[in-house]
Design an enzyme around this catalytic site. Sequence first.
Site, PDB file in Angstrom:
ATOM      1  N   GLN A 193      44.036  31.726  36.156  1.00  0.00           N
ATOM      2  CA  GLN A 193      43.120  31.072  37.081  1.00  0.00           C
ATOM      3  C   GLN A 193      43.694  29.772  37.633  1.00  0.00           C
ATOM      4  O   GLN A 193      44.762  29.317  37.229  1.00  0.00           O
ATOM      5  CB  GLN A 193      41.771  30.854  36.400  1.00  0.00           C
ATOM      6  CG  GLN A 193      41.124  32.163  35.950  1.00  0.00           C
ATOM      7  CD  GLN A 193      39.810  31.967  35.229  1.00  0.00           C
ATOM      8  OE1 GLN A 193      39.200  30.906  35.291  1.00  0.00           O
ATOM      9  NE2 GLN A 193      39.367  33.008  34.522  1.00  0.00           N
TER      10      GLN A 193
ATOM     11  N   HIS B 207      52.619  26.382  27.055  1.00  0.00           N
ATOM     12  CA  HIS B 207      53.987  25.848  27.056  1.00  0.00           C
ATOM     13  C   HIS B 207      54.783  26.491  25.937  1.00  0.00           C
ATOM     14  O   HIS B 207      54.468  26.359  24.761  1.00  0.00           O
ATOM     15  CB  HIS B 207      53.980  24.329  26.906  1.00  0.00           C
ATOM     16  CG  HIS B 207      55.217  23.689  27.470  1.00  0.00           C
ATOM     17  ND1 HIS B 207      56.455  23.825  26.886  1.00  0.00           N
ATOM     18  CD2 HIS B 207      55.405  22.942  28.589  1.00  0.00           C
ATOM     19  CE1 HIS B 207      57.352  23.169  27.610  1.00  0.00           C
ATOM     20  NE2 HIS B 207      56.737  22.634  28.651  1.00  0.00           N
TER      21      HIS B 207
ATOM     22  N   HIS C 255      40.836  28.028  34.126  1.00  0.00           N
ATOM     23  CA  HIS C 255      41.189  26.879  34.962  1.00  0.00           C
ATOM     24  C   HIS C 255      41.846  25.731  34.182  1.00  0.00           C
ATOM     25  O   HIS C 255      41.308  25.252  33.185  1.00  0.00           O
ATOM     26  CB  HIS C 255      39.950  26.350  35.682  1.00  0.00           C
ATOM     27  CG  HIS C 255      39.177  27.420  36.393  1.00  0.00           C
ATOM     28  ND1 HIS C 255      39.662  28.098  37.490  1.00  0.00           N
ATOM     29  CD2 HIS C 255      37.961  27.948  36.158  1.00  0.00           C
ATOM     30  CE1 HIS C 255      38.775  28.982  37.896  1.00  0.00           C
ATOM     31  NE2 HIS C 255      37.733  28.916  37.093  1.00  0.00           N
TER      32      HIS C 255
ATOM     33  N   GLU D  10      63.738  25.052  26.672  1.00  0.00           N
ATOM     34  CA  GLU D  10      64.971  25.842  26.687  1.00  0.00           C
ATOM     35  C   GLU D  10      65.244  26.441  25.315  1.00  0.00           C
ATOM     36  O   GLU D  10      65.727  27.560  25.194  1.00  0.00           O
ATOM     37  CB  GLU D  10      66.145  24.949  27.129  1.00  0.00           C
ATOM     38  CG  GLU D  10      67.412  25.736  27.461  1.00  0.00           C
ATOM     39  CD  GLU D  10      68.307  25.946  26.240  1.00  0.00           C
ATOM     40  OE1 GLU D  10      68.936  27.022  26.136  1.00  0.00           O
ATOM     41  OE2 GLU D  10      68.354  25.038  25.386  1.00  0.00           O
TER      42      GLU D  10
ATOM     43  N   HIS E 190      55.009  27.032  31.305  1.00  0.00           N
ATOM     44  CA  HIS E 190      56.385  26.544  31.276  1.00  0.00           C
ATOM     45  C   HIS E 190      56.905  26.738  29.866  1.00  0.00           C
ATOM     46  O   HIS E 190      56.127  27.096  28.961  1.00  0.00           O
ATOM     47  CB  HIS E 190      56.448  25.063  31.691  1.00  0.00           C
ATOM     48  CG  HIS E 190      57.834  24.589  32.004  1.00  0.00           C
ATOM     49  ND1 HIS E 190      58.458  23.580  31.300  1.00  0.00           N
ATOM     50  CD2 HIS E 190      58.710  25.016  32.946  1.00  0.00           C
ATOM     51  CE1 HIS E 190      59.677  23.388  31.822  1.00  0.00           C
ATOM     52  NE2 HIS E 190      59.851  24.252  32.804  1.00  0.00           N
TER      53      HIS E 190
ATOM     54  N   ASN F 262      37.289  39.126  37.334  1.00  0.00           N
ATOM     55  CA  ASN F 262      38.581  38.885  37.983  1.00  0.00           C
ATOM     56  C   ASN F 262      39.220  40.159  38.501  1.00  0.00           C
ATOM     57  O   ASN F 262      39.961  40.125  39.493  1.00  0.00           O
ATOM     58  CB  ASN F 262      39.516  38.153  37.018  1.00  0.00           C
ATOM     59  CG  ASN F 262      39.232  36.665  36.963  1.00  0.00           C
ATOM     60  OD1 ASN F 262      39.713  35.901  37.800  1.00  0.00           O
ATOM     61  ND2 ASN F 262      38.420  36.251  36.003  1.00  0.00           N
TER      62      ASN F 262
ATOM     63  N   GLU G  51      63.434  26.802  32.703  1.00  0.00           N
ATOM     64  CA  GLU G  51      64.035  26.227  31.485  1.00  0.00           C
ATOM     65  C   GLU G  51      63.940  27.283  30.389  1.00  0.00           C
ATOM     66  O   GLU G  51      64.871  28.027  30.157  1.00  0.00           O
ATOM     67  CB  GLU G  51      63.321  24.932  31.092  1.00  0.00           C
ATOM     68  CG  GLU G  51      63.974  24.241  29.896  1.00  0.00           C
ATOM     69  CD  GLU G  51      63.265  22.956  29.514  1.00  0.00           C
ATOM     70  OE1 GLU G  51      63.560  22.447  28.414  1.00  0.00           O
ATOM     71  OE2 GLU G  51      62.409  22.461  30.281  1.00  0.00           O
TER      72      GLU G  51
END
Length: 548
Positions: A69, A107, A102, A78, A75, A185, A56
């Site tokens: 993680q 967004h 975690h 649009e 996300h 990591n 999107e």
Amino acid sequence: MAVRSTAAPPTPWSKSLTEATIHETAFVHSFSNIIGDVRIGANVIVAPGTSIRADEGTPFYIGENTNIQDGVVIHGLEQGRVIGDDDQEYSVWVGKNASLTHMALIHGPAYVGEDSFIGFRSTVFNAKVGAGCIVMMHALIKDVEVPPGKYVPSGAIITNQKQADRLPDVQEQDRDFAHHVIGINQALRAGYLCAADSKCIAPIREKEVKSYTSNNVSGIERSTEVASNSLGAEIIEQVRYLLEQGYKIGTEHVDQRRFRTGSWTSCQPIEARSIGEALSALETCLADHDGEYIRLFGIDPKGKRRVLETIIHRPDGTVTGSTSFKAPTQTKSSYNGSSNGYSNGAANSHKLSGETVEQIRQLLAGGYKIGTEHVDERRFRTGSWTSCKPIETTSASEVVSALEECIDNHQGEYVRLIGIDPKAKRRVLESIIQRPNGQVAPSGSQKSAVSTPSATATATNTRLSAEIVAQLRQVLAGGYKLSIEHVDQRRFRTGSWTSTGQIQANSEREAIAAVEASLSDYAGEYVRLIGIDPKAKRRVLETIIQRP
């Protein structure tokens, strides 16, 4: 390496069918999903169960050395874009050396700056988190810009700009913890890539060869092949990471008898310019001091502080790769050696505690000036301190001598150590080092260059000591606010304190009652009292009032 990456599906807003671009040195677990125009940089690790979906809002950018993680969701809407560090538009931008831990949700439109840390289950939506920020667990950041270098406590809800601007600054121990996560990591990334490489993993499985050879999967060209006969893959990756970040490397050793007192001695200084030379120096230290504890540490040459301490060898011959980042303010060792050029001279004292001597070293290393003050018992409650002889030296041993002279000249009084920032013309530390009964006090919980804690005082039977009551009174009299933080023993070393929020009290009695209630609520934990200047948005007091 099988990566579940698919093109963005055709939609009313996009029919580009763009696929992800993943750097060859990155590790992306096969149980993660990456969809659409996602640009993943060098040395990134993407753990199982992540969903990075640019179907999107698009595109996404993930900077080098960043770790994403388990369970992280990225996300974007649009509509709405942020400007990345390359001045291009993105739905989501995540800078280099960031940690998305975690179950975090990023967004878009969203920007997460380099060297930032986003804690468990925290959400960043339609927001910008500046470089070097620390966002702890279960926080919400929405519709705001968090300035660089700010600390967002666990559970915080930041939804207007005034809240974001009032956030406290990140402390050194927080930065070190974030570096710790990056280092861990990076070691995991190297390990996963090694496990997928038959040439790398076969010797380990067969236990015929204990060497680890890096190739392109470690972000280093094949021409710089590195091997070690006694160091594990994790240690090699830590050394590589420290050198890449511009840090210096040192080693120390100690026998079993002195291990408990922290009396470490430096090995030969390491002046290596390459990872091969550094590993060779480490192996020399291991060979010379077999049967002892040996630890690796990294040094920030600009801040003149340690950014990593990890034991890599134990007396039983075990070579370990586990890490332990320690905030500089928590270091309690009294070094016998020169720490590879890191210390400010040998400073030993029969009158001062090891913690106080270490505080002196740290203040001098940070470019701060040091002073001393004294006061008798009658004037202690009014805060009428008098300065001792000014200290103009930058030598740790000479400063210790000056402090001891002040103690000798004012027996039967309170004496305290002062740290001063000469540029900002403010105090960064106040710590009582002698009480009227002649006792040399251990230094309190101190955060370098920010807080002004006094001596540690322990509350007994939920009753505060006279010193803590006096400090509380001074904070309230100065128009400052009070707060309480607590932490259990396991998290104490990482500095992961949890705030109980600001104390709402109309009188000194109410404030004392609230503090004592916190001591009862968090029995068996560390509890510290915080004083906050609401105008300058900084801490003016930080002192531990209860220990486990």
